[in-house]
Write an enzyme that holds these catalytic residues in place. Structure first.
Site, PDB file in Angstrom:
ATOM      1  CG  ASP A  23      -0.990   4.548   5.289  1.00 40.46           C
ATOM      2  OD1 ASP A  23      -1.717   3.608   4.913  1.00 40.46           O
ATOM      3  OD2 ASP A  23       0.214   4.411   5.570  1.00 40.46           O
ATOM      4  CD  GLU A  24      -1.784   1.428   8.724  1.00 36.25           C
ATOM      5  OE1 GLU A  24      -2.818   0.738   8.808  1.00 36.25           O
ATOM      6  OE2 GLU A  24      -0.652   0.941   8.558  1.00 36.25           O
ATOM      7  CD  GLN A  63      -3.285  -5.599   8.317  1.00 32.00           C
ATOM      8  OE1 GLN A  63      -2.247  -5.535   8.979  1.00 32.00           O
ATOM      9  NE2 GLN A  63      -3.305  -5.372   7.014  1.00 32.00           N
ATOM     10  NE  ARG A 115       1.448  -8.540  10.828  1.00 33.20           N
ATOM     11  CZ  ARG A 115       1.182  -7.663   9.869  1.00 33.20           C
ATOM     12  NH1 ARG A 115       2.040  -6.715   9.603  1.00 33.20           N
ATOM     13  NH2 ARG A 115       0.069  -7.746   9.161  1.00 33.20           N
ATOM     14  CE  LYS A 136      -0.770   0.011   5.026  1.00 36.85           C
ATOM     15  NZ  LYS A 136       0.010   1.203   5.345  1.00 36.85           N
ATOM     16  CB  THR A 137       3.985   2.273   1.753  1.00 35.88           C
ATOM     17  OG1 THR A 137       3.433   1.941   3.029  1.00 35.88           O
ATOM     18  CG2 THR A 137       4.798   3.545   1.880  1.00 35.88           C
TER      19      THR A 137
END
Length: 736
Positions: free
Chosen positions: A218-219, A249, A601, A32-33
């Site tokens: 973002d987020e 998430q 993770r 996404k970044t």
């Protein structure tokens, strides 16, 4: 090469979709970044002035990384892009315009300590006892109100029939009044006052709407109500709002995050486009399939399924051990094995549900000399509440540790200030005695004045604990310290997540004490403190970057590791007992999202583990395997030799439940399974003898998995509960 050729089709679609509202559902490890930075580059390529672009992240670190990556991509104009956190954005706006709200532009920002001091002062004025209503509890309540954009007056009306919250309403009102008179804002005010500024001064809002024509957040799943309002106001004019996040998430509800912001985005912006980033570049197929299967059990989510072109990968390993100590020991051995094979410690992470779970791993790693670091926390024996409790034990043991005694003389608060402590210390030095001995001689210290009673009260308390130690167990001593100091009660009154975590750490120290007593032939307080000192010596830890990482699942979000161990996979631990008992389905869904975050993770290998029995609240608790394990298909897992298959576990559970009904008395409410490995030579009403407590009469016997919980009334020390296998009680023939 065209910089956009490196993107997959969905990423390109997201980058090239620049006009109007866009919901970008970015699964774990989906880049996404990369999409955000390329989207900024594309906007500039299309002739958008960098001055009109805004990107908001949640941390300063993320903002710096994003700016650096944009610099690398475009090479020019990037310095004019507004890349910052919510709070930094609001500070910049308020420094320029807050005078319109009656504040000076050079306002002060209060930190947590400043807030606490101000609240304490207000409570003193309003004659509110901060022991029953702690400052942290009040601050937390006010913070929650500000997150929801609720003013003091609105809060008062909303809670007019709640006595406690009516008091908080008074404090909230006075708190805001004093902040204004001090020309100060707290962190929550930064957002609150910016929204207020936009609300009452449309010309300021119009200026920033013109400035920020293209907005990226973002987020987005972690935004709260007031952050949503701020973003909505800024984007209202041009509506070029791109929000990036993953509802799967969303794990920070306890911090005020509102998952509805992302779930309802398409309802608020009906013309929004939605693009899903489902290709994962991080993990193996097996790991992703496990994550997908677990999260699919949630109902309140956007439908998506992660996939990858990566290899199938190893099976997920699941092991169920007898105890948490065996779990930590076996994981430590596996880590040593990986290290011997050439894998670096820094590529290994151990994840757990609560901070308190780190203790058994820290102790095991100290013994095996495995370097580690705690992320987002402090080493167990260095945590404030743990050091406080150990200081009490040191004072009871011999009282020669002046630092320990001075640490707790006013913890919890007893009205003993620094000046009083200095007077006691001066007397101790003059007479060549310890600080605690000087406290016992408070009557002789003429300089103390009215403080004599407080010092004597502290000394009397320590003496009470010493008397308890002489007649009871170390567990009973610890229980007495907790009860008579009111330490835990004060934490409970805070009603905050932080306080709950501190209570869990104290309970984990209690578990350590109970384990020490059970495993030591002649347990003593001195021996316990010596053992703690040996494992608490963190100075010997290797301080290189090559260390195993220990952290909670919440702290792990946004990180990745080749090798991940998730421990404590038991119902009652993860998901927690409170979650299981909750009537709110949202609680279990958030726990499942946390499990999903943990699983995703892992890059190469995932290890899951559970313990059949675990020390909780100072007592052995028998836990079933976490329901999240049962949600992973067995064809994705390699189950350890010591672990039974799912079918076997179900068979055993049914068999145990049937047997338990035969053993359980009608009036008993406990639902333990029947024991299978312990036989008793006595029954209720028999006289028994214990090596330490002497003779007593058995009052009750409750079956519990592989053991019995026996209640005995002893002649010397009263009623005690213990497990039969550890108590080793012997039936006494009354005729003798």
């Amino acid at each position: 090469m065209d910089i956009y050729d490196t993107l997959n089709e969905q990423q390109k679609e997201a980058v090239f979709c620049t006009e109007g509202p866009l919901l970008l559902l970015a699964g774990a490890g989906s880049g996404k970044t990369r999409v955000l930075t390329h989207r900024i580059a594309y906007l500039i390529d299309q002739g958008v002035n960098p001055y009109h672009i805004m990107a908001i992240t949640f941390t300063n670190k993320a903002a710096r990384e994003m700016r650096e990556r944009v610099d690398q991509l475009v090479g020019y104009g990037a310095e004019n892009i507004w890349v910052s956190t919510f709070h930094s954005t609001c500070v910049r706006i308020l420094r320029r315009h807050i005078d319109k709200l009656g504040y000076g532009n050079s306002f002060t920002i209060y930190d947590g300590d400043d807030q606490k001091s101000l609240i304490r002062s207000i409570c003193k004025t309003y004659k509110i006892d901060t022991k029953t209503m702690p400052e942290r509890s009040i601050i937390s309540e006010i913070s929650s109100a500000k997150d929801e954009f609720i003013t003091p007056s609105e809060y008062e009306i909303k809670n007019q029939f709640d006595f406690r919250k009516k008091k908080i309403a008074e404090i909230y009102k006075e708190y805001q009044k004093q902040l204004r008179s001090n020309n100060a804002l707290d962190f929550d005010d930064l957002l609150f006052k910016t929204v207020e500024l936009f609300q009452f001064h449309p010309e300021v809002l119009d200026y920033y709407q013109e400035r920020f024509r293209y907005i990226m957040i973002d987020e987005y799943q972690d935004t709260n109500t007031i952050q949503f309002q701020l973003v909505s106001m800024l984007a209202r004019k041009y509506r070029n709002l791109c929000v990036v996040g993953d509802d799967d998430q969303s794990i920070y509800r306890f911090r005020g995050a509102n998952i509805k912001n992302i779930l309802n985005f398409e309802n608020i912006f009906p013309d929004a486009q939605t693009i899903k980033l489902e290709q994962n570049y991080r993990s193996t197929k097996n790991i992703l399939n496990a994550a997908n299967e677990v999260i699919a059990h949630n109902h309140g989510r956007k439908e998506k399924k992660l996939w990858t072109e990566n290899e199938e990968g190893d099976f997920i390993e699941f092991h169920q051990y007898e105890t948490e100590h065996e779990e930590a020991g076996q994981i430590a051995e596996k880590i040593e094995e990986l290290s011997n094979e050439g894998y670096e410690y820094k590529n290994i992470a151990i994840l757990y549900r609560t901070n308190a779970q780190s203790r058994v791993f820290e102790e095991r790693f100290m013994i095996k000399n495995i370097p580690y670091r705690i992320v987002g926390g402090t080493n167990f024996y260095q945590r404030k509440e743990v050091k406080d409790m150990i200081s009490y034990l040191k004072a009871v043991d011999n009282g020669q540790d002046d630092l320990a005694v001075k640490r707790i003389i006013n913890v919890p608060r007893r009205g003993i200030g620094a000046a009083t402590v200095n007077k006691v210390e001066t007397y101790a030095i003059e007479h060549g005695i310890s600080f605690l001995d000087a406290c016992f001689e408070a009557e002789q210290i003429t300089t103390l004045g009215n403080a004599k009673k407080k010092i004597q009260g502290f000394a009397d308390l320590i003496q009470e604990f010493r008397n308890q130690e002489a007649i009871g167990t170390l567990k009973e001593l610890f229980d007495e310290i907790i009860q008579k100091t009111g330490y835990v009660e004060e934490l409970k009154a805070e009603e905050t997540e932080e306080a709950l975590g501190r209570i869990e750490n104290i309970e984990e120290l209690l578990n350590k004490i109970v384990t020490y007593e059970e495993e030591t032939q002649e347990p003593t307080l001195e021996g316990l403190l010596e053992e703690i000192a040996l494992v608490a010596d963190i100075d010997n830890l290797e301080e290189s970057d090559n260390r195993v990482v220990l952290m909670t699942l919440h702290s792990a979000k946004g990180l990745e590791f080749p090798y991940v161990f998730i421990c404590g996979m038991e119902d009652g631990i993860f998901p927690s007992y409170m979650t299981i008992m909750s009537e709110n389905d949202d609680d279990m869904e958030e726990e499942r999202r946390l499990c999903y975050v943990g699983i995703t993770r892992a890059k190469k290998k995932l290890y899951l583990s559970a313990a059949k029995r675990r020390m909780v609240h100072g007592r052995t608790q028998f836990n079933s395997v976490s329901r999240f394990i049962d949600e992973i298909p067995e064809n994705l897992m390699k189950i350890g030799m010591e672990t039974q298959s799912r079918e076997k576990r179900k068979e055993k559970a049914l068999f145990s439940a049937t047997r338990a009904q035969k053993f359980r008395k009608p009036y008993q409410t406990k639902t333990f399974a029947a024991p299978s490995s312990v036989t008793l030579s006595y029954q209720v009403g028999d006289m028994v003898s214990h090596i330490k407590f002497g003779k007593g009469i058995v009052q009750d016997i409750v079956s519990g998995g592989r053991d019995y919980e026996v209640t005995v009334d002893f002649e010397k020390c009263g009623r005690k509960k213990m497990f039969a296998s550890f108590a080793k009680l012997k039936k006494v023939d009354i005729k003798q």
